[in-house]
Design an enzyme around this catalytic site. Sequence first.
Site, PDB file in Angstrom:
ATOM      1  N   SER A   1       0.837  -1.193   0.000  1.00  0.00           N
ATOM      2  CA  SER A   1       0.000   0.000   0.000  1.00  0.00           C
ATOM      3  C   SER A   1       0.868   1.238   0.000  1.00  0.00           C
ATOM      4  O   SER A   1       2.091   1.165   0.043  1.00  0.00           O
ATOM      5  CB  SER A   1      -0.908  -0.001   1.223  1.00  0.00           C
ATOM      6  N   LYS A   2       0.203   2.375  -0.024  1.00  0.00           N
ATOM      7  CA  LYS A   2       0.892   3.645  -0.139  1.00  0.00           C
ATOM      8  C   LYS A   2       1.955   3.871   0.930  1.00  0.00           C
ATOM      9  O   LYS A   2       2.951   4.547   0.687  1.00  0.00           O
ATOM     10  CB  LYS A   2      -0.128   4.789  -0.090  1.00  0.00           C
ATOM     11  N   ARG A   3       1.720   3.301   2.106  1.00  0.00           N
ATOM     12  CA  ARG A   3       2.706   3.574   3.159  1.00  0.00           C
ATOM     13  C   ARG A   3       4.040   2.876   2.888  1.00  0.00           C
ATOM     14  O   ARG A   3       5.029   3.123   3.555  1.00  0.00           O
ATOM     15  CB  ARG A   3       2.145   3.173   4.534  1.00  0.00           C
TER      16      ARG A   3
END
Length: 498
Positions: A250-252
């Site tokens: 994911s984006k993190r």
Amino acid sequence: MRGDPDSRAVRVRFAPSPTGFLHVGGARTALFNWLFARHHGGAFILRIEDTDLTRSTEQSVQTILDGLAWLEITWDEGPFFQSREVEAHRAVAKRLVAEGKAYPCFCSPEDLDRKRQAAETDGAAWKYDRTCLRLDSAEVMDRLTVGVPAAIRFKVPEGPIAWDDLVHGPTTFDSAVIEDIVLLRSDGSPTYNLSCVHDDIGMRITHVIRGDDHISNTPKQVLLYRAAGVEPPRFGHLPLILGPDKKRLSKRHGAVSVTEYRDRGILPETLFNFLTLLGWSPGDGREKMTRAEITAAFTLEAINRKGAVFDEQKLEWLNSQYINDLDPTRLADLVRDGLKTAGLWSADLDTPGGRHDWYLRVLGTLKARSKVIGDFARDLRPFLSDEFDYAPDAVEKHLAGAKGGGPAAVARRMRDLRGALAQVGEFTEPATEEALRRLAESKGEAAATYIHPLRVALVGRAVSPGIFAILTLIGLDRTIARLDRLAGFLEAMPAVQG
RNA sequence: GUCCCCAUCGUCUAGCCUGGCCUAGGACACCGCCCUUUCAAGGCGGUAACACGGGUUCAAAUCCCGUUGGGGACGCCA
């Protein structure tokens, strides 16, 4: 056997929701569908699932289309927009109500939230309690005529649900764990499972290939196929792409959108090839493969069941391999924008007869050690401009360091080298190399003590391609100028160092 | 918590279905050597894995059961 398509022609689809960018996970799903279709000579259909009007955007649609186009994942039909089918979806829901397979639900989202939360604090599993299924028909009529907002829920029948997953093999669910599916929201809009099944039926989809995160939707959809009296397609669930922490990418974790990789200088053929290797392999050890080779070798039974960590280092390695194979003209095309933003571009680099040939030679010497296209703007600077800094580590190692005898000794060598190079008749690699080596030998010093400071003078860094290749590409005049600049720098050094 | 899925080097994987050819192969990364002009590239080599416990079998990484661990889903999102 598992993955063998039956006699019907293969029809698969990629069905993203346009609520953001094209995620590499989504791209991989699209890719595997595309590969499956191409391998079997079937059709790959693009369907935009924009039923969530509040989150879907036109810009996101464009981003997804651009990303697929960039990867050359071409579709045969579509893009179709699911929102256009809303009336048909409503009709299906109404028919199910008429058939007694679905019912209106008047529970407000707030009520449901409350019950869900209460269940959670009790540590109990939450499932819709069928409050509205127990309403008598008069009560239902009353509420409907008064206009109480009603969602439509599918009445999940009892019994086991099973399918033979194309990737996982036999998979079963007990319908007891599935709550009554909301088909229509209280505002009348259809939800995912209804729309998806309806459209897959309409498009005569034969194989639904999607991420593992959809496994729990599949029994619900199988139920809807049954209710519609339609044989379900084959389902195949792809393992998820994970971040370094083994959790869903994911984006993190950093970059996850296809566009970001493009902007960072990853080639489309690299990402295509790399994504293909996440959860699949040809089984014979090949890794760098053309799309034709991949298409030919691709089968669903070779897909892994385990999630795969997205390894940025391996991606960059693969990219370096592809960059090295690039022909100079295409490389020049790819590098151009970066040079423009760096203010290093000039038209004569592109003009045959201008510096074009020279420029292509520079690119050719640089590409062997480049991992991403973005490297070129940095590495090209000393060739295209006289304005570049000396990297601190290079200064410390090769100019200030005791190994070279300190700035004064370095300055002396560079002065001698300047003289020797000026004497060289033809400024070629062998001639310059010979001049430098002869000079070093005559002084009884290692050639390296000349080469390192020279590199700093020429490119400002401790790393570069072969120094004599650089020397000849930069030319005598500019080399002299750079040695002079270095001389000035060395002179100022003790003071600078304090 | 409930349900589902998964389990080979740090990572991607081959092998598993059709047990023996596996003292487990390849790739990235890492380490070393060579080349050499520094780093890189290239060449050569090395470290490193069948989660655990039972069972079946002459024989298990491969088949079965369990345990443990990890992940995913539990929305009037898709």
